[in-house]
Design a protein around this motif. Structure first.
Motif, PDB file in Angstrom:
ATOM      1  N   ILE A  75       0.830  -1.207   0.000  1.00 22.13           N
ATOM      2  CA  ILE A  75       0.000   0.000   0.000  1.00 22.13           C
ATOM      3  C   ILE A  75       0.863   1.254   0.000  1.00 22.13           C
ATOM      4  CG2 ILE A  75      -1.653   1.314   1.378  1.00 22.13           C
ATOM      5  CD1 ILE A  75      -2.913  -1.006  -0.064  1.00 22.13           C
ATOM      6  N   ALA A  76       1.951   1.239   0.755  1.00 19.09           N
ATOM      7  CA  ALA A  76       2.809   2.414   0.853  1.00 19.09           C
ATOM      8  C   ALA A  76       3.475   2.749  -0.474  1.00 19.09           C
ATOM      9  CB  ALA A  76       3.867   2.185   1.933  1.00 19.09           C
ATOM     10  N   GLN A  77       3.643   1.767  -1.344  1.00 19.33           N
ATOM     11  CA  GLN A  77       4.304   1.991  -2.622  1.00 19.33           C
ATOM     12  C   GLN A  77       3.392   2.629  -3.662  1.00 19.33           C
ATOM     13  OE1 GLN A  77       5.823  -1.867  -3.681  1.00 19.33           O
ATOM     14  NE2 GLN A  77       7.441  -1.831  -2.122  1.00 19.33           N
ATOM     15  N   LEU A  78       2.077   2.705  -3.391  1.00 17.77           N
ATOM     16  CA  LEU A  78       1.154   3.373  -4.310  1.00 17.77           C
ATOM     17  C   LEU A  78       1.378   4.878  -4.247  1.00 17.77           C
ATOM     18  CD1 LEU A  78      -2.152   1.379  -3.613  1.00 17.77           C
ATOM     19  CD2 LEU A  78      -0.591   1.105  -5.552  1.00 17.77           C
ATOM     20  N   GLU A  79       1.509   5.481  -5.392  1.00 12.57           N
ATOM     21  CA  GLU A  79       1.782   6.913  -5.446  1.00 12.57           C
ATOM     22  C   GLU A  79       0.884   7.585  -6.466  1.00 12.57           C
ATOM     23  OE1 GLU A  79       5.851   7.261  -6.426  1.00 12.57           O
ATOM     24  OE2 GLU A  79       6.605   6.621  -4.456  1.00 12.57           O
ATOM     25  N   GLY A  80       0.715   8.907  -6.299  1.00 12.81           N
ATOM     26  CA  GLY A  80      -0.025   9.701  -7.261  1.00 12.81           C
ATOM     27  C   GLY A  80      -1.486   9.280  -7.321  1.00 12.81           C
ATOM     28  N   THR A  81      -1.929   9.021  -8.566  1.00 14.53           N
ATOM     29  CA  THR A  81      -3.305   8.568  -8.802  1.00 14.53           C
ATOM     30  C   THR A  81      -3.245   7.187  -9.433  1.00 14.53           C
ATOM     31  OG1 THR A  81      -3.920  10.874  -9.203  1.00 14.53           O
ATOM     32  CG2 THR A  81      -5.520   9.187  -9.835  1.00 14.53           C
ATOM     33  N   PRO A  82      -3.105   6.146  -8.652  1.00 16.92           N
ATOM     34  CA  PRO A  82      -2.916   4.802  -9.206  1.00 16.92           C
ATOM     35  C   PRO A  82      -4.169   4.299  -9.920  1.00 16.92           C
ATOM     36  CG  PRO A  82      -3.259   4.670  -6.852  1.00 16.92           C
ATOM     37  CD  PRO A  82      -3.146   6.125  -7.182  1.00 16.92           C
ATOM     38  N   SER A  83      -3.973   3.526 -10.961  1.00 15.99           N
ATOM     39  CA  SER A  83      -5.084   2.921 -11.686  1.00 15.99           C
ATOM     40  C   SER A  83      -5.576   1.695 -10.935  1.00 15.99           C
ATOM     41  CB  SER A  83      -4.634   2.521 -13.091  1.00 15.99           C
ATOM     42  OG  SER A  83      -3.690   1.464 -13.024  1.00 15.99           O
ATOM     43  N   ARG A  84      -6.660   1.150 -11.418  1.00 10.84           N
ATOM     44  CA  ARG A  84      -7.181  -0.041 -10.758  1.00 10.84           C
ATOM     45  C   ARG A  84      -6.215  -1.217 -10.897  1.00 10.84           C
ATOM     46  NH1 ARG A  84     -12.649  -2.128 -13.354  1.00 10.84           N
ATOM     47  NH2 ARG A  84     -13.163   0.069 -13.273  1.00 10.84           N
TER      48      ARG A  84
ATOM     49  N   GLY B 144      -2.704  -4.971  -7.705  1.00 13.38           N
ATOM     50  CA  GLY B 144      -1.419  -5.592  -7.397  1.00 13.38           C
ATOM     51  C   GLY B 144      -1.125  -5.658  -5.912  1.00 13.38           C
ATOM     52  N   THR B 145      -1.995  -5.071  -5.084  1.00 13.09           N
ATOM     53  CA  THR B 145      -1.837  -5.145  -3.632  1.00 13.09           C
ATOM     54  C   THR B 145      -2.924  -6.054  -3.055  1.00 13.09           C
ATOM     55  OG1 THR B 145      -3.314  -3.280  -3.140  1.00 13.09           O
ATOM     56  CG2 THR B 145      -1.019  -2.770  -3.666  1.00 13.09           C
ATOM     57  N   PHE B 146      -2.630  -6.689  -1.947  1.00  7.98           N
ATOM     58  CA  PHE B 146      -3.608  -7.616  -1.361  1.00  7.98           C
ATOM     59  C   PHE B 146      -4.860  -6.863  -0.909  1.00  7.98           C
ATOM     60  CE2 PHE B 146      -5.502  -9.404   2.474  1.00  7.98           C
ATOM     61  CZ  PHE B 146      -5.855 -10.662   2.029  1.00  7.98           C
ATOM     62  N   TYR B 147      -4.686  -5.783  -0.133  1.00  4.27           N
ATOM     63  CA  TYR B 147      -5.843  -5.062   0.381  1.00  4.27           C
ATOM     64  C   TYR B 147      -6.665  -4.448  -0.755  1.00  4.27           C
ATOM     65  CZ  TYR B 147      -3.762  -5.500   5.038  1.00  4.27           C
ATOM     66  OH  TYR B 147      -3.244  -5.983   6.210  1.00  4.27           O
ATOM     67  N   GLY B 148      -6.005  -3.883  -1.729  1.00  6.71           N
ATOM     68  CA  GLY B 148      -6.721  -3.312  -2.860  1.00  6.71           C
ATOM     69  C   GLY B 148      -7.470  -4.366  -3.649  1.00  6.71           C
ATOM     70  N   PHE B 149      -6.850  -5.523  -3.827  1.00 13.09           N
ATOM     71  CA  PHE B 149      -7.488  -6.622  -4.544  1.00 13.09           C
ATOM     72  C   PHE B 149      -8.778  -7.047  -3.841  1.00 13.09           C
ATOM     73  CE2 PHE B 149      -8.146 -11.150  -5.261  1.00 13.09           C
ATOM     74  CZ  PHE B 149      -8.036 -11.254  -6.631  1.00 13.09           C
ATOM     75  N   MET B 150      -8.725  -7.213  -2.529  1.00 10.61           N
ATOM     76  CA  MET B 150      -9.901  -7.661  -1.795  1.00 10.61           C
ATOM     77  C   MET B 150     -10.996  -6.599  -1.776  1.00 10.61           C
ATOM     78  SD  MET B 150      -9.026 -10.679  -1.135  1.00 10.61           S
ATOM     79  CE  MET B 150     -10.500 -11.108  -0.207  1.00 10.61           C
ATOM     80  N   ILE B 151     -10.625  -5.328  -1.665  1.00 10.18           N
ATOM     81  CA  ILE B 151     -11.631  -4.260  -1.651  1.00 10.18           C
ATOM     82  C   ILE B 151     -12.337  -4.172  -2.989  1.00 10.18           C
ATOM     83  CG2 ILE B 151     -11.941  -1.750  -1.554  1.00 10.18           C
ATOM     84  CD1 ILE B 151      -9.765  -1.687   0.598  1.00 10.18           C
TER      85      ILE B 151
ATOM     86  N   THR C 101      -4.971   3.759   2.628  1.00 10.45           N
ATOM     87  CA  THR C 101      -3.646   4.337   2.361  1.00 10.45           C
ATOM     88  C   THR C 101      -3.331   5.463   3.329  1.00 10.45           C
ATOM     89  OG1 THR C 101      -4.676   5.768   0.682  1.00 10.45           O
ATOM     90  CG2 THR C 101      -3.678   3.711  -0.076  1.00 10.45           C
ATOM     91  N   GLY C 102      -4.374   6.188   3.763  1.00 10.22           N
ATOM     92  CA  GLY C 102      -4.150   7.251   4.735  1.00 10.22           C
ATOM     93  C   GLY C 102      -3.739   6.716   6.093  1.00 10.22           C
ATOM     94  N   ASP C 103      -4.276   5.545   6.448  1.00  8.68           N
ATOM     95  CA  ASP C 103      -3.914   4.945   7.727  1.00  8.68           C
ATOM     96  C   ASP C 103      -2.501   4.370   7.711  1.00  8.68           C
ATOM     97  OD1 ASP C 103      -6.388   5.590   8.695  1.00  8.68           O
ATOM     98  OD2 ASP C 103      -7.271   3.611   8.273  1.00  8.68           O
ATOM     99  N   LEU C 104      -2.083   3.843   6.547  1.00 10.16           N
ATOM    100  CA  LEU C 104      -0.784   3.167   6.474  1.00 10.16           C
ATOM    101  C   LEU C 104       0.330   4.056   5.927  1.00 10.16           C
ATOM    102  CD1 LEU C 104      -1.959  -0.319   5.150  1.00 10.16           C
ATOM    103  CD2 LEU C 104      -1.583   0.391   7.521  1.00 10.16           C
TER     104      LEU C 104
END
Length: 546
Positions: free
Chosen positions: A131-140, A145-152, A200-203
């Protein structure tokens, strides 16, 4: 009863029996030889699941590796010793997987009660780094490519097509919306985007996700992290949950079915509850049956019970058929209940599904349905009993009068009749021969009727076409008689064949068909002379001599 092979046990997912087989095999052979037997199962997905169950690797998803390559070299004099050795091997694989690749199928809660609990902290830290490696305005794709994003995104990332999004309140009632009402919106839902932003704000730093619709293409987002099979499961799960066109979602469900891998179950179960397109639901139900896991019993049973229409839908019938692919005592009780209270189409599908369970005593359970008033139920009962061996064949033969009274001229009835005639001595039964005599007599009357219509009118194309259809139907019945009827022949069958040649013109094709069987000699077929197409000869004058 014949002992089941290791491959059959793997196919049916009977893991308790597989453990017993493993213990016996290890005493006289080695673990590598037993793994070879499992590898030779008809399904690579079910073979992998069998190894995962034997080694108790369910909590870690079996590791993202070739389990046969990694765990065939284990040593031990018992299954328990081999499991202990497998823990050390799996621990090394998981450490590398968590550090460098992905954590998609790692269940932290389940791992906390296993020897793999020491890896839980590493897994959580790895997911936070993603999650921390996501920057700017990431696409779907970046988020997937992240576990939390995939599940959400797979849980709450899509919603049904919204008519009001087109700028008119009446859009949903217009004709061209009808074909898009089960499409999914292109944009990610606000709730999913907000969840990504909060996470992402929490992490790390909060990010605004790009909601633009993008397909995953050749699934490179997963291929660079996972093995080929794992990447295919993840990619098809995304297509099933997020692709807007129902046809693409149905294709993804069928692709997951071909893997026969239990890792796809979580996504299929979740989507079955949400999917609005009935064709996609049918594909999902079929996929669950092909994977054949006990956890699919409740979702499939609920899908059958949700149907309140007068006639059973394809998805409910697919769900009943899928239950037949799950080997479990509970499935048998569900199918027996459907045979009692279900609609006729559901009863027919339940009978077929039950016959695939391979348990003793099924002949006594299915035989009473040979007397059912519904033709589909009788057809399914006959087919199921014929597939159950000698005892089932005897039950069908004893109920032959009732079975024949339920048969029609539809494709299903024809298929069942063909199977029944392959039984020994059935072609000699006078009851069966009289039934075919009745069918041939009726079809001969149809041919004569359409012939008369085509001769008596100036525009005969329509009638000629009807006559051709009737002739083709009659040829089918004659071909069945020629192949399967044996002497002694009943008087009614011989007379109806003679009547056919004396009353129908252009009967050369009929005589060619009958000349292949023993009935030709009985009726003296070689002495028959076909009537001309438009003969002035009176129908009462016979054109044969025996």
């Amino acid at each position: 009863m014949e002992k089941a092979t290791i491959q059959d046990i793997v196919w049916r997912r009977q893991y308790s029996e597989l453990e017993n087989q493993a213990e016996e095999f290890i005493q006289s052979n080695d673990w590598a030889g037993f793994m070879d037997h499992i590898r030779n199962a008809r399904s690579s997905g079910k073979a992998r699941d069998a190894v995962v169950a034997l080694l108790e690797l369910d909590a870690v998803g079996g590791t993202d590796s070739d389990v046969f390559k990694e765990f065939s070299s284990l040593e031990g004099t018992s299954l328990q010793n081999i499991r202990v050795d497998a823990v050390e091997q799996a621990m090394e694989i998981l450490k590398e997987q968590i550090e460098n690749r992905h954590t998609y199928f790692l269940d932290v809660e389940a791992m906390s009660e296993t020897p793999y609990a020491i890896l839980v902290k590493d897994i959580i830290e790895a997911r936070q780094r993603e999650i921390a490696q996501l920057e700017g305005t990431p696409s779907r794709l970046d988020v997937l490519g992240t576990f939390y994003g995939f599940m959400i995104l797979l849980t709450d990332g899509s919603k049904p097509y919204d008519a009001s999004s087109m700028g008119t309140q009446n859009y949903g009632y217009r004709y061209y919306y009808k074909h898009r009402r089960s499409w999914l919106d292109e944009s990610i839902t606000d709730s999913a985007a907000d969840a990504i932003k909060k996470l992402t704000g929490d992490l790390a730093e909060p990010i605004e996700m790009d909601k633009t619709y993008r397909t995953i293409g050749n699934s490179s987002v997963f291929k660079k992290r996972c093995q080929k099979t794992t990447a295919a499961i993840l990619a098809d799960s995304v297509r099933l949950a997020l692709y807007k066109v129902p046809g693409n979602r149905g294709a993804a469900a069928r692709s997951l079915a071909r893997t026969e891998d239990s890792r796809a179950l979580e996504f299929l179960h979740h989507r079955l509850r949400l999917e609005q397109n009935r064709y996609v639901r049918t594909s999902i139900a079929t996929a669950l049956g092909r994977i054949g896991h006990e956890s699919s019993i409740d979702p499939l049973e609920n899908l059958v019970q949700q149907q309140t229409q007068r006639y059973s839908s394809k998805e409910s019938l697919a769900a009943v058929d899928a239950l037949g692919g799950i080997s479990s005592p509970r499935v048998r009780s569900v199918l027996l209940e459907l045979m009692k209270v279900g609609k006729n189409e559901v009863k027919a599908s339940a009978i077929q599904a039950l016959s695939r369970q391979g348990t003793p005593g099924l002949v006594k359970v299915i035989s009473p349905y040979l007397k059912h008033a519904s033709r589909p139920v009788v057809r399914s009962s006959v087919t199921a009993l014929l597939n159950l061996g000698r005892e089932g064949e005897e039950a069908v033969t004893l109920a032959m009068p009732m079975v024949l009274s339920r048969m029609g001229t539809d494709k299903g009835s024809k298929a069942v009749l063909t199977k029944m005639l392959q039984l020994s001595d059935v072609g000699q039964m006078s009851l069966v021969q009289d039934y075919f005599a009745m069918r041939i007599k009726k079809q001969t009357s149809n041919v004569k009727r359409w012939q008369a219509r085509s001769i008596g009118t100036s525009y005969s194309y329509y009638w000629n076409r009807r006559e051709i259809r009737a002739r083709n139907e009659l040829e089918w019945w004659l071909d069945l008689v020629s192949k399967h009827m044996h002497p002694p022949f009943s008087e009614s069958l011989v007379n109806c064949i003679k009547s056919l040649f004396s009353s129908v013109s252009d009967s050369i094709r009929f005589s060619t068909i009958l000349s292949k069987g023993p009935l030709a000699e009985e009726i003296g077929l070689r002495n028959f002379q076909s009537l001309p197409r438009k003969s002035s000869q009176s129908p009462s004058e016979p054109n044969y001599s025996v």
